[in-house]
Design an enzyme around this catalytic site. Structure first.
Site, PDB file in Angstrom:
ATOM      1  N   LYS A 143       0.846  -1.184   0.000  1.00 48.17           N
ATOM      2  CA  LYS A 143       0.000   0.000   0.000  1.00 48.17           C
ATOM      3  C   LYS A 143       0.886   1.240   0.000  1.00 48.17           C
ATOM      4  CE  LYS A 143      -4.228  -1.741   0.347  1.00 48.17           C
ATOM      5  NZ  LYS A 143      -5.317  -1.431  -0.609  1.00 48.17           N
ATOM      6  N   LYS A 239     -13.984  -6.849  -7.372  1.00 48.57           N
ATOM      7  CA  LYS A 239     -14.300  -7.097  -5.967  1.00 48.57           C
ATOM      8  C   LYS A 239     -15.808  -7.275  -5.838  1.00 48.57           C
ATOM      9  CE  LYS A 239     -10.507  -4.298  -4.039  1.00 48.57           C
ATOM     10  NZ  LYS A 239     -10.178  -3.036  -3.321  1.00 48.57           N
TER      11      LYS A 239
END
Length: 320
Positions: A143, A239
Site C-alpha cells: 500500500k 471485488k
C-alpha cells in the site's frame, strides 16, 4: 426470512492505506432462510462509495422476503448490500439442491490459487521489516499513495528481494508523481500498479506511458464501468463488494477478458465468508488478492485454508 447482523473482526495489526487506518473489520452478515435451509453471505460497507453499516442494512431490510437473484439485480445497485444478499442466495440454492455453487454456475471445480499478501502503508523501515517477515510469500502487495513513496518502494524490495511486488496507490498519486515513479517501478521489478490516480482524474492516463501494467480498482465497479476504462488501464480489479455479488462478478470477468483486459480479483478486509465466493471468480486470473482473513486476529468457524502462499476454495461447511 432475511436477517442482517453487524459483526466485528479484530485485525492482527493496524492496517493503513492512503485514506486512513483501522484496527478492526466491520462487516454485515446476511442470512436467508427458506424451507428450513439457510444460506449466508458477507459484505463490507465502504465509506469511499458512500456506504455505511446503517445504510447498507436499510437497503437489505427493504427487500421483499422472496427476492430472487434475477430480481435482485434491478432491486439494488452494485455495492455491498447486493453482494451479501446475492452470495447468500447462491449459498441457499446450493444447499437446497445438494450441490456446490460452482456446479450451479456451470463452472469447473475450483482449485487453489496463489494470492497476494498485503503490507499496509508505514514508514520505510517498518515496511522493510514487514517485507522481510513475509519474504517467503510469492506475491507482496504494498500500500502506497503518498508523494514520498520512493523510500518505501526501495525498502520493500530490499526486505523481499525475490517476491513479486504489486503496488496499490489507492488513488493517492497525481499524474506527475506517477510519471516520476514509473521508471523506478520498472527498476525495482514491480509487476503491476493498482489505481495510481483518483478515479475522477484518471483521464490523465490516456496517452501516458505505462511501462508497468496499470489496474483499475476504484474506477471499475461492474460491466458498465468497462466503457470508461479504454486507453487508461490494462487490468481490472473485480471485488464482489463493488460488483454487487458473485453473479455480476462472473459476468464482469467474462466481459473484461473478452475486451482484452487482464483480471485481478480483490477484496475488502473481511472474513473467510467474504472471500469464499470470490475464489470462484479468481480461478486462473492474472492476480488474486484475497488475503483478508490473513490480516485478522480472528475469523469465522470453518475458515478458508491458506497454505504455501495459496488460498484454497471453501469447504461446504463455510459457504457454497
Amino acid at each position: 426470512m432475511i436477517s442482517v447482523t453487524a459483526d466485528v473482526f479484530r485485525l492482527a495489526e493496524v492496517f493503513t492505506i492512503s485514506r486512513g487506518s483501522r484496527t478492526e473489520a466491520k462487516v454485515l452478515t446476511v442470512r436467508i432462510t427458506r424451507g428450513g435451509v439457510t444460506g449466508w453471505g458477507e459484505c463490507v460497507p465502504y465509506a469511499r462509495y458512500g456506504e455505511s453499516l446503517e445504510s447498507v442494512t436499510a437497503q437489505i431490510e427493504g427487500l421483499p422476503e422472496g427476492i430472487t437473484r434475477a430480481a435482485l439485480y434491478d432491486a439494488l445497485p452494485p455495492g455491498a448490500a447486493r453482494n451479501a444478499v446475492d452470495c447468500a442466495l447462491w449459498d441457499l440454492e446450493a444447499k437446497a439442491a445438494g450441490k456446490r455453487v460452482w456446479e450451479l454456475a456451470g463452472l469447473a471445480a475450483p482449485g487453489p490459487e496463489v494470492t497476494c499478501y498485503t503490507l499496509s502503508l508505514a514508514e520505510p523501515e517498518a515496511m522493510r521489516a514487514a517485507a522481510a517477515k513475509n519474504a517467503h510469500r510469492p506475491i507482496l502487495k504494498i500500500k502506497l499513495g503518498t508523494p514520498d513513496d520512493m523510500p518505501r518502494l526501495e525498502a520493500v524490495r530490499a526486505g523481499a528481494p525475490k517476491s513479486v511486488i504489486v503496488v496499490d496507490a489507492n488513488e493517492g498519486w497525481s499524474a506527475e508523481v506517477y510519471a516520476d515513479l514509473a521508471p523506478h517501478l520498472v527498476r525495482l521489478g514491480v509487476a503491476m500498479v493498482e489505481q495510481p490516480l483518483p478515479a475522477k482524474a484518471d483521464e490523465a492516463l490516456i496517452g501516458m506511458d505505462r511501462p508497468v501494467p496499470v489496474c483499475a480498482d476504484e474506477s471499475c465497479h461492474d460491466r458498465k464501468s468497462l466503457a470508461h476504462l479504454k486507453g487508461k488501464y490494462d487490468l481490472v480489479n473485480i471485488k464482489l463488494d463493488k460488483t454487487g455479488g458473485l453473479t455480476e462478478a462472473l459476468a464482469l470477468r467474462q466481459a473484461a477478458l473478452a475486451e482484452g483486459y487482464g483480471v485481478m480479483v480483490g477484496c475488502m478486509v473481511g472474513s473467510s465468508l467474504a472471500m469464499a465466493p470470490a475464489t470462484l471468480v479468481a480461478q486462473g486470473v492474472a492476480y488474486v488478492d484475497l488475503d483478508g482473513p490473513l490480516l485478522l486476529a480472528q475469523d469465522r468457524e470453518s475458515p478458508l485454508t491458506y497454505a504455501d502462499g495459496k488460498i484454497y476454495p471453501p469447504e461446504p461447511g463455510l459457504w457454497g
